[in-house]
Motif scaffolding. Structure first.
Motif, mmCIF file in Angstrom:
data_model
loop_
_atom_site.group_PDB
_atom_site.id
_atom_site.type_symbol
_atom_site.label_atom_id
_atom_site.label_comp_id
_atom_site.label_asym_id
_atom_site.label_seq_id
_atom_site.Cartn_x
_atom_site.Cartn_y
_atom_site.Cartn_z
ATOM 1 N N UNK A 239 44.594 63.369 40.018
ATOM 2 C CA UNK A 239 44.265 61.958 40.232
ATOM 3 C C UNK A 239 45.274 61.070 39.534
ATOM 4 N N UNK A 250 53.090 50.263 44.946
ATOM 5 C CA UNK A 250 52.889 48.841 44.615
ATOM 6 C C UNK A 250 54.193 48.229 44.125
ATOM 7 N N UNK A 263 43.579 59.160 46.623
ATOM 8 C CA UNK A 263 43.328 58.779 45.241
ATOM 9 C C UNK A 263 41.842 58.505 45.008
ATOM 10 N N UNK A 267 39.051 60.097 42.629
ATOM 11 C CA UNK A 267 38.291 59.268 41.697
ATOM 12 C C UNK A 267 36.804 59.590 41.791
ATOM 13 N N UNK C 187 30.813 46.534 46.165
ATOM 14 C CA UNK C 187 31.966 46.905 45.336
ATOM 15 C C UNK C 187 32.071 45.983 44.122
ATOM 16 N N UNK C 188 31.882 44.700 44.323
ATOM 17 C CA UNK C 188 32.026 43.741 43.222
ATOM 18 C C UNK C 188 30.955 43.958 42.149
ATOM 19 N N UNK C 191 31.534 47.333 40.283
ATOM 20 C CA UNK C 191 32.632 47.263 39.313
ATOM 21 C C UNK C 191 32.205 46.452 38.084
ATOM 22 N N UNK C 197 29.011 44.358 32.671
ATOM 23 C CA UNK C 197 28.267 43.135 32.987
ATOM 24 C C UNK C 197 26.871 43.474 33.501
ATOM 25 N N UNK C 202 25.142 38.825 37.157
ATOM 26 C CA UNK C 202 26.400 38.481 37.825
ATOM 27 C C UNK C 202 26.135 38.048 39.270
ATOM 28 N N UNK D 169 36.483 40.281 33.863
ATOM 29 C CA UNK D 169 35.896 41.145 34.887
ATOM 30 C C UNK D 169 35.297 40.294 36.000
ATOM 31 N N UNK D 173 36.419 40.221 39.931
ATOM 32 C CA UNK D 173 35.459 40.498 41.008
ATOM 33 C C UNK D 173 35.364 39.306 41.963
ATOM 34 N N UNK D 176 38.425 39.273 44.148
ATOM 35 C CA UNK D 176 38.266 40.360 45.116
ATOM 36 C C UNK D 176 37.367 39.908 46.277
ATOM 37 N N UNK D 243 45.772 44.036 42.252
ATOM 38 C CA UNK D 243 46.195 45.271 41.591
ATOM 39 C C UNK D 243 45.415 45.469 40.286
ATOM 40 N N UNK D 245 42.366 44.550 39.898
ATOM 41 C CA UNK D 245 41.061 45.043 40.367
ATOM 42 C C UNK D 245 41.133 46.545 40.616
ATOM 43 N N UNK D 246 42.148 46.952 41.374
ATOM 44 C CA UNK D 246 42.281 48.361 41.741
ATOM 45 C C UNK D 246 42.482 49.216 40.486
ATOM 46 N N UNK D 247 43.262 48.728 39.544
ATOM 47 C CA UNK D 247 43.503 49.514 38.338
ATOM 48 C C UNK D 247 42.275 49.549 37.435
ATOM 49 N N UNK D 248 41.523 48.449 37.408
ATOM 50 C CA UNK D 248 40.283 48.464 36.623
ATOM 51 C C UNK D 248 39.283 49.448 37.250
ATOM 52 N N UNK D 249 39.225 49.460 38.582
ATOM 53 C CA UNK D 249 38.337 50.414 39.260
ATOM 54 C C UNK D 249 38.762 51.850 38.945
ATOM 55 N N UNK D 250 40.052 52.089 38.934
ATOM 56 C CA UNK D 250 40.563 53.418 38.569
ATOM 57 C C UNK D 250 40.098 53.794 37.169
ATOM 58 N N UNK D 259 38.888 46.907 48.364
ATOM 59 C CA UNK D 259 39.930 46.402 47.457
ATOM 60 C C UNK D 259 41.288 46.997 47.804
#
Lengths: 292, 292, 292, 292
Positions: A239, A250, A263, A267, C187-188, C191, C197, C202, D169, D173, D176, D243, D245-250, D259
């Motif tokens: 991953x 990116x 990916x 995850x 999704x929001x 996350x 949160x 939220x 956060x 969101x 997003x 990005x 968002x995507x990295x925080x999700x990762x 996203x």
């Protein structure tokens, strides 16, 4: 030609053993010391730290988990660059971001040594058989000198030129392609099964005709039989590689829809936390989404 | 063993020629008559209608564009079932929905004849070389009798049992996998290129190591060189296949994220309307999205 | 103005009740007869068949499950067109493919009657309150005559012109947008929750600021609280709608990546087979993929 | 209560102007000095460096491009922390990774000052009208003291508690969700148009019924009319957010398919390099893929 090998996971240990077999004097180091024992018995010298391991090395191989571990090992307080002799070569085998190898290559240049990115393609059993495919990029003269050692661990070395990031790009793209093979086979075999075909029989047909290829055969077998052992590489490790792919895309301003899916499959697999499975086990998500 | 062959596109014409070469007496029919001429010169009899073509056939092969064409050809007013002798076998080679072959198999049963789904894997040049892979499913005795004719067009026939839809499932899954190979290679080669690697050189490395396989080599060459000729199959034809995959998955309650992406790539390619390109040209969308 | 109402599910029953309240003489029919009882008590006449129900109707409303049910009800052996008076109007309220309404409009034209596509936006509670939004398309004069009845079931009718498929297109696009709201919120909120949160807090913030809107509030509440009752519409019904969206996009040569994802979320939800949940419950897949 | 404002892009300048209007003594700084002129004319003091700007501030607002710019501005050699008085509050308004605000909050703690994440929702015209929605998180007492200044720039402040990452956060969101609105509307309006509906008319229907909401109206207008000016925020800026968002999700082990798609749409838009368009212009990719 004295070699040091740092990082003795299942891949590194197999590669180191082949360097020994080929007759290279070898010093090994691993964070958890017990992994050095089998290699000691095969004739390797065991070092207590990276700095000690590389003190008189002509070549130092590294095979560690991720970018951060590699950076620490190279430029950290007890790292390679504290003792590595001038003119020596660092064969950087880990799957890392191209920029990581580029940055460390700069550090080597300042130090008077060389970094050659030297990622390998193949599972632990392939490594044990000395049948890895090796990518190689970095300063031309260093690449030349490194070649005999690469020959000892693989069945062929492909040259990607002077950019120390280039072979890392190739490795990331290769791992990405493996991920597409897994998702593709998982979707195909699951649809076939849902439609009444025999999952294993269809796998055998595919891989004895159109997809008669070791990659399709070995990953396909895990997916067809839905048994994800032994572990070539765990989901969390790959991953990380797929995240490197996505982040490199990116950086290069390039959408990669298949990479996103692979990916995210990994995850979900990490989130579900199943221990001791090969990364191909993300194929299970395909079955689960189909209610199987 | 008298054979009729209906549908002489680039695939059908090559398959029919191989049946002739193998010594089978052959009658051919095609909607646009001029395509029958080369086969006539090779010894085939030319019929003016499907009904006429199959009047004294033991076996009738069909290779037409889509489900609708196949249904008309089989059960339409001037179709196969108006004249086909009792006990004859319909080798249904087109890529169609499994349920289409199942439905037509029922019509054959009522008529006293047999349908064997007999889809083929391979491009026109493979067909011309008699090296197709053939899938086969339908009534056991009919499958047995069909075998020598299948042997004349392919290098191997895989048996999928009694369900006349089964070989169609296999064919759809196979085409889906080809689509994943194209998208995967397109993403990998484009990322590599954007990162500074030589696109063709990287293709050559991949297909001489991990992906040393004819599928990867032949599609990969088109993608690496970005030249999508000659046309194995045009985008619109394979898009129809991918829609069959997606709809079969829907019917089976199964998400297929890769299939959605491949189908939509082909949809964009059809929407953009470039003429005379192989379906692998959907790989261009990957480059375009990356601003290249 | 005599009205017949065919199809008394939770939406249809509420709409029929509002027609009664508005003073229209009403005859009702439903396949399972017990659902007619509450309306009979409110003054409706109950018919034993579609043909009987519409025999003296000026307007016939239909609200049934899918395209096939609507076609049978309209052109089947005991269907509307066997007895519908000349000049009468069929208000076709079901969510169906645009082409289905177009095809049935042709049948009406041949019969001397009219079809006006009349899809409605809103859940059963909105229908009960007479607050639906109504789309309307078909022959201009028929649209005009239908207006008072549409006013009795909704808070506003939007005119989409003469094409009897047009209002169906609008309905499909509307349902698609609802699906994007659900996936987006899922999704929001997930996350946000994973990042520490409060999920409900939220949701409340979002829907009292940027997304202060009844759709976001009502679906958001289900998703925030992860309680998918009561059932506005079950997953299988809306999945059918999303498949119509995807197939219409295919027909129009248009990729729709969000539509693929929403459709496949619903497919997984149907495959998992949880009973008695609203279709917004596909939001659970987001949590599950995150290991929650 | 003396305030410093650093970062006078279209958002920052509008927010600073509202602080002036509310009567706060204000010192401003911007990297390109000419942007300070309008505020100087409205009564602001202009500083030549961040360090000078905050020397006697009770509160310092920052509104800069990305994480790196914020880190430099805060902890760099001429940054805020070189001169900020003890007890002062840093209102960090930029859209950054939650961990960036958390890390900088640590630096403030060590310095004896406070960081309150204070991201804002709204376009430049909303900022100019003082109608932003403000999120707020960080040490409770600092949040309390910051409130009057937040009230001067927004129509409401939502409290996300003590974690200085929490409001970030929420902001990620929120952005997003805006991206999902844009993609959703783009797909819906394009399908409607392809099916023969009037694009603008359908937009007007949607946003006067189900989606009667300022977000849908303002972004929808750009998408319906396919005119992506004026620029609220350019694609490259919001791509950075997606990005994050995507990295925080990762990082949180969470797949986010929507996203990924929104991020990649923005990536394609950046790759294509069209200047001076709002980020909602990624909606064009939907039309292009449909051959329009």
């Amino acid at each position: 030609m004295t070699i040091a090998f740092l990082g003795l996971g299942s891949m590194g240990a197999a590669m180191a053993a082949n360097l020994l077999k080929a007759g290279f004097p070898l010093t090994v180091y691993n964070r958890t010391a017990e992994k050095t024992e089998p290699l000691r018995q095969q004739g390797a010298t065991v070092a207590a730290s990276p700095a000690e391991a590389v003190r008189s090395a002509d070549i130092v191989f590294t095979m560690v988990t991720d970018d951060k571990a590699l950076e620490e090992l190279t430029t950290g307080p007890d790292g390679i660059l504290t003792t590595l002799p001038q003119g020596a070569i660092h064969a950087s085998c880990s799957t890392v971001a191209p920029d990581t190898n580029r940055r460390l290559a700069e550090a080597h240049r300042a130090h008077g040594s060389f970094l050659v990115a030297s990622p390998v393609f193949g599972k632990p059993d392939v490594a044990a058989a000395g049948k890895l495919w090796v990518g190689s990029s970095g300063p031309a003269e260093a690449r030349q000198r490194l070649k005999p050692a690469q020959d000892a661990i693989g069945q062929g070395t492909h040259d990607f030129g002077d950019d120390p990031g280039a072979a890392s790009v190739a490795k990331l793209c290769g791992n990405f392609l493996l991920g597409t093979v897994i998702e593709g086979l998982a979707e195909a075999l699951t649809l076939a099964e849902k439609c009444g075909l025999d999952r294993v029989g269809f796998y055998e047909m595919l891989t004895s005709t159109l997809f008669n290829n070791p990659i399709y055969k070995s990953y396909g077998k895990l997916i067809a039989e839905q048994h994800y052992q032994p572990v070539g590489a765990p989901p969390a490790i790959i991953r990380k590689d797929m995240n490197l792919v996505v982040q490199e895309a990116y950086k290069q301003d390039m959408p990669m829809p298949f990479a996103n899916i692979v990916r995210d499959r990994l995850t979900a697999t990490v989130a579900l936390g199943e221990p001791d499975v090969d990364w191909a086990s993300f194929a299970k998500r395909v079955s689960e989404d189909a209610g199987m």
